[in-house]
Design an enzyme around this catalytic site. Structure first.
Site, PDB file in Angstrom:
ATOM      1  N   HIS A 238     -26.142 -52.592  32.070  1.00 37.56           N
ATOM      2  CA  HIS A 238     -27.206 -53.598  32.132  1.00 37.56           C
ATOM      3  C   HIS A 238     -28.565 -52.963  31.867  1.00 37.56           C
ATOM      4  O   HIS A 238     -29.432 -53.585  31.225  1.00 37.56           O
ATOM      5  CB  HIS A 238     -27.236 -54.333  33.468  1.00 37.56           C
ATOM      6  CG  HIS A 238     -28.253 -55.429  33.462  1.00 37.56           C
ATOM      7  ND1 HIS A 238     -28.027 -56.638  32.844  1.00 37.56           N
ATOM      8  CD2 HIS A 238     -29.541 -55.470  33.911  1.00 37.56           C
ATOM      9  CE1 HIS A 238     -29.115 -57.380  32.935  1.00 37.56           C
ATOM     10  NE2 HIS A 238     -30.055 -56.690  33.573  1.00 37.56           N
ATOM     11  N   ASP A 242     -31.178 -54.152  29.019  1.00 31.14           N
ATOM     12  CA  ASP A 242     -32.615 -54.357  29.197  1.00 31.14           C
ATOM     13  C   ASP A 242     -33.414 -53.583  28.156  1.00 31.14           C
ATOM     14  O   ASP A 242     -34.389 -54.095  27.590  1.00 31.14           O
ATOM     15  CB  ASP A 242     -33.048 -53.910  30.592  1.00 31.14           C
ATOM     16  CG  ASP A 242     -32.734 -54.921  31.677  1.00 31.14           C
ATOM     17  OD1 ASP A 242     -32.488 -56.104  31.358  1.00 31.14           O
ATOM     18  OD2 ASP A 242     -32.747 -54.535  32.864  1.00 31.14           O
ATOM     19  N   HIS A 265     -38.151 -51.426  32.648  1.00 35.19           N
ATOM     20  CA  HIS A 265     -38.973 -52.226  31.738  1.00 35.19           C
ATOM     21  C   HIS A 265     -40.300 -51.551  31.400  1.00 35.19           C
ATOM     22  O   HIS A 265     -40.720 -51.541  30.241  1.00 35.19           O
ATOM     23  CB  HIS A 265     -39.240 -53.600  32.349  1.00 35.19           C
ATOM     24  CG  HIS A 265     -38.010 -54.418  32.546  1.00 35.19           C
ATOM     25  ND1 HIS A 265     -37.128 -54.704  31.520  1.00 35.19           N
ATOM     26  CD2 HIS A 265     -37.497 -55.018  33.654  1.00 35.19           C
ATOM     27  CE1 HIS A 265     -36.141 -55.451  31.990  1.00 35.19           C
ATOM     28  NE2 HIS A 265     -36.341 -55.646  33.271  1.00 35.19           N
TER      29      HIS A 265
END
EC number: 3.5.1.108
Length: 306
Positions: A238, A242, A265
């Site tokens: 995951h 991202d 992020h």
């Protein structure tokens, strides 16, 4: 020639916003060649368009959030952008009637299904790639991420959680996307969170839409979801998902090698901004030859426009 892609037709879905828990309507529409990816807030009058661009990412605390000069925002864009990147969509209008994209099941797979259902249309213009020419690296404490030259697109990603349930899974993954790997290997990996953090967020009026239906939830010792994991290494995959979505803010598929350790992020966006600012480190390339083969495998079939 490797051509730009859009959708054959518009398609809509409804979901829940992760942080406010409100119902959100989402429509994906075709767009002309060289449009790029545009988020359109149709709940505002007049509507506001926000392009998916690295320099418009102004909040990365809990998700990736695009904010324009008038402080209009669209949050949680990364899972949808990862699906668009994985399917190879260059041009689309993304209409949403909220400040956040619906979380769906916490992965990119529902968005991939939407794109496949809408159909993919190849356009007359050549698809542009960002080819890495020189290494670019960013660091934040012990976290780091770098892009290196590579013929194709490859990711080596590692995380480091001391949680026993995560430590028991693979925390390092390497994938070469010259094979058609995104949909099969990455797209179904869900976001994950810890119960203690979720309780804190809800006390602060956040994560109100989070549930076992759209996240892998852990307590101090184990995974709480009754259905377990979709991949043995779903957690690191995951984080890779991202990163794919965050890097697609560059507007084009990257030809290069991403290596990352504990990147999230904020660091993903810093890496992309550092790359774009260092003009000698990259170049636009197209593949104009009639029999050119894509250096990254995108989902097929696709129809060709006149």
């Amino acid at each position: 020639m490797i051509k730009q892609r859009t959708l054959q037709q518009a398609i809509s879905t409804t979901g829940v916003g992760l942080h406010k828990g409100n119902k959100v309507n989402l429509t994906l529409r075709p767009a002309p060649a060289n449009t790029g990816l545009i988020f359109r807030r149709v709940d505002l009058d007049p509507v506001v368009d926000i392009p998916a661009r690295a320099d418009w990412v102004r909040d990365t605390q809990l998700c990736t959030c695009l904010i324009n000069e008038e402080n209009v925002r669209v949050s949680t864009v990364e899972h949808l952008l990862a699906a668009l990147a994985g399917v190879g969509i260059d041009n689309a209008i993304i209409e949403v009637d909220s400040h956040e994209i619906p979380i769906m099941d916490g992965s990119s797979h529902p968005f991939v299904y939407l794109l496949q259902s809408a159909g993919i249309e190849e356009q007359s213009a050549a698809k542009k790639f960002i080819r890495i020419k020189q290494p670019v690296r960013v660091e934040d404490g012990d976290k780091w991420a770098e892009l290196l030259p590579h013929d194709g697109f490859r990711i080596d990603f590692a995380i480091d959680f001391e949680h026993p349930a995560i430590a028991d899974t693979g925390q390092t993954v390497s994938i070469d996307f010259s094979a058609n790997a995104f949909i099969k290997e990455i797209s179904r990996a869900r976001t994950f969170g810890f119960m203690k953090d979720i309780e804190y967020l809800r006390e602060n009026n956040l994560a109100l839409g989070g549930s076992f239906d759209n996240a892998v939830v852990l307590d101090e010792f184990r995974i709480l979801n009754s259905d377990g994991l979709r991949y043995d290494d779903e957690f690191v995959k995951h984080k890779m998902l991202d990163a794919i979505g965050d890097l697609y803010m560059g507007g084009h598929s990257i030809l290069g090698h991403l290596r990352a350790y504990k990147s999230g992020h904020a660091l993903n966006n810093q890496l992309l901004q550092a790359l774009l600012a260092q003009q000698s480190a990259w170049e636009f390339v197209t593949f104009d030859e009639e029999q050119a083969t894509a250096p990254i495998a995108f989902w097929s079939p696709a129809t060709t426009t006149a």
